[in-house]
Design a protein around this motif. Sequence first.
Motif, PDB file in Angstrom:
ATOM      1  N   UNK A 106       0.837  -1.199   0.000  1.00  0.00           N
ATOM      2  CA  UNK A 106       0.000   0.000   0.000  1.00  0.00           C
ATOM      3  C   UNK A 106       0.877   1.256   0.000  1.00  0.00           C
ATOM      4  N   UNK A 107       1.881   1.264  -0.834  1.00  0.00           N
ATOM      5  CA  UNK A 107       2.857   2.362  -0.861  1.00  0.00           C
ATOM      6  C   UNK A 107       2.223   3.709  -1.200  1.00  0.00           C
ATOM      7  N   UNK A 108       1.200   3.710  -2.075  1.00  0.00           N
ATOM      8  CA  UNK A 108       0.551   4.974  -2.434  1.00  0.00           C
ATOM      9  C   UNK A 108      -0.213   5.561  -1.256  1.00  0.00           C
ATOM     10  N   UNK A 109      -0.813   4.699  -0.459  1.00  0.00           N
ATOM     11  CA  UNK A 109      -1.502   5.180   0.747  1.00  0.00           C
ATOM     12  C   UNK A 109      -0.495   5.827   1.687  1.00  0.00           C
ATOM     13  N   UNK A 110       0.643   5.158   1.889  1.00  0.00           N
ATOM     14  CA  UNK A 110       1.674   5.715   2.764  1.00  0.00           C
ATOM     15  C   UNK A 110       2.178   7.054   2.261  1.00  0.00           C
ATOM     16  N   UNK A 111       2.355   7.159   0.946  1.00  0.00           N
ATOM     17  CA  UNK A 111       2.878   8.406   0.384  1.00  0.00           C
ATOM     18  C   UNK A 111       1.868   9.549   0.507  1.00  0.00           C
ATOM     19  N   UNK A 112       0.593   9.246   0.263  1.00  0.00           N
ATOM     20  CA  UNK A 112      -0.427  10.298   0.247  1.00  0.00           C
ATOM     21  C   UNK A 112      -0.888  10.717   1.641  1.00  0.00           C
ATOM     22  N   UNK A 113      -0.470  10.007   2.674  1.00  0.00           N
ATOM     23  CA  UNK A 113      -0.816  10.442   4.028  1.00  0.00           C
ATOM     24  C   UNK A 113      -0.232  11.819   4.318  1.00  0.00           C
ATOM     25  N   UNK A 114       0.822  12.184   3.586  1.00  0.00           N
ATOM     26  CA  UNK A 114       1.402  13.519   3.742  1.00  0.00           C
ATOM     27  C   UNK A 114       0.454  14.608   3.248  1.00  0.00           C
ATOM     28  N   UNK A 118      -5.061  18.918   5.747  1.00  0.00           N
ATOM     29  CA  UNK A 118      -6.375  19.553   5.824  1.00  0.00           C
ATOM     30  C   UNK A 118      -7.424  18.696   6.500  1.00  0.00           C
ATOM     31  N   UNK A 119      -7.044  17.503   6.927  1.00  0.00           N
ATOM     32  CA  UNK A 119      -7.978  16.611   7.600  1.00  0.00           C
ATOM     33  C   UNK A 119      -8.536  15.541   6.681  1.00  0.00           C
ATOM     34  N   UNK A 120      -9.237  14.579   7.277  1.00  0.00           N
ATOM     35  CA  UNK A 120      -9.831  13.472   6.509  1.00  0.00           C
ATOM     36  C   UNK A 120     -10.868  13.999   5.522  1.00  0.00           C
ATOM     37  N   UNK A 121     -10.858  13.390   4.329  1.00  0.00           N
ATOM     38  CA  UNK A 121     -11.859  13.757   3.326  1.00  0.00           C
ATOM     39  C   UNK A 121     -11.503  14.979   2.521  1.00  0.00           C
ATOM     40  N   UNK A 122     -10.293  15.521   2.664  1.00  0.00           N
ATOM     41  CA  UNK A 122      -9.883  16.719   1.935  1.00  0.00           C
ATOM     42  C   UNK A 122      -8.716  16.404   1.002  1.00  0.00           C
ATOM     43  N   UNK A 123      -8.777  16.994  -0.173  1.00  0.00           N
ATOM     44  CA  UNK A 123      -7.683  16.850  -1.125  1.00  0.00           C
ATOM     45  C   UNK A 123      -7.412  15.405  -1.489  1.00  0.00           C
ATOM     46  N   UNK A 127      -7.580   9.109   3.670  1.00  0.00           N
ATOM     47  CA  UNK A 127      -8.548   8.886   4.728  1.00  0.00           C
ATOM     48  C   UNK A 127      -9.854   9.582   4.346  1.00  0.00           C
ATOM     49  N   UNK A 128     -10.939   8.827   4.296  1.00  0.00           N
ATOM     50  CA  UNK A 128     -12.221   9.350   3.850  1.00  0.00           C
ATOM     51  C   UNK A 128     -12.929  10.094   4.976  1.00  0.00           C
ATOM     52  N   UNK A 129     -13.962  10.827   4.601  1.00  0.00           N
ATOM     53  CA  UNK A 129     -14.744  11.580   5.577  1.00  0.00           C
ATOM     54  C   UNK A 129     -15.265  10.653   6.682  1.00  0.00           C
ATOM     55  N   UNK A 130     -15.080  11.005   7.947  1.00  0.00           N
ATOM     56  CA  UNK A 130     -15.576  10.161   9.048  1.00  0.00           C
ATOM     57  C   UNK A 130     -17.074  10.352   9.249  1.00  0.00           C
TER      58      UNK A 130
END
Length: 249
Positions: A106-114, A118-123, A127-130
């Motif tokens: 899941x390398x793309x997930x790890x990279x995009x956590x940066x 702006x919080x979950x669900x943004x950009x 991480x999707x909207x809670x």
Amino acid sequence: MPRSRLTRIVALSALVALLLAAVTACGDAGELQGAGPTETAVSPDKLWPRLTPASRPAYEIGEVNREVVKGVMLPGDDIRDVNPVAVVRKEMDKSPGDYEGQNAQYRETGRLMAQCGGGAGHGKCPVLRPYYRDLTGDGRPELTLGFRLMPGKTTAVRVYTVEKHRLMQVMSWDDAISSVELAGRSVIIRSPSEVAGYEYRLQWTWDADQKAMLLTHDEMLRTGHRKKAAHPSPSPSGSPSLTPSASTP
């Protein structure tokens, strides 16, 4: 009998006959119609009665998921105080090899956590909207969150509650997902099937005895004719369009 009386009797009889005919005619238009003979009920046949009943499951599939999220304390027991991005990072920290490095699953997930500043669900944050909904019936909301497992097409769905000031994970599922719904005390996940015209419908429901969300329904349902799914539902790892009436933090 006097003629006048006989005449009245005949007239009255005729009137009654007319009324009966009218009622019968009206009833014919709206009467229940028979649907034909009912099939005879057949009791189930029990196969292999001498087969010794199993006393334990053949496979461990993690029916009950309960796990304390270490390092997250909630003195006020308000789950809305939890940062969903931080919760996902806590999970990623338990298996960094899945998220870090060029060959990580899941390398793309790890990279995009940066991108989650702006919080979950943004950009581009994975991480999707809670969503917040009372799933346990105690009057307090639980946290349902999801995050994309990339570069694949899988989504992780998690449910958390609060117990004794601690964040407790009570459901975990990774799958190729078509939709997620919250209904009553349940989480319902629909996933594509490799069989054209069908989908999987999985339902987890809160169980007060186990204090966790249990998989209570596992169905394959017909959805109509369509092309073969490009990304069939993978084997569960044990570990949207969302429609719950919930609010965001």
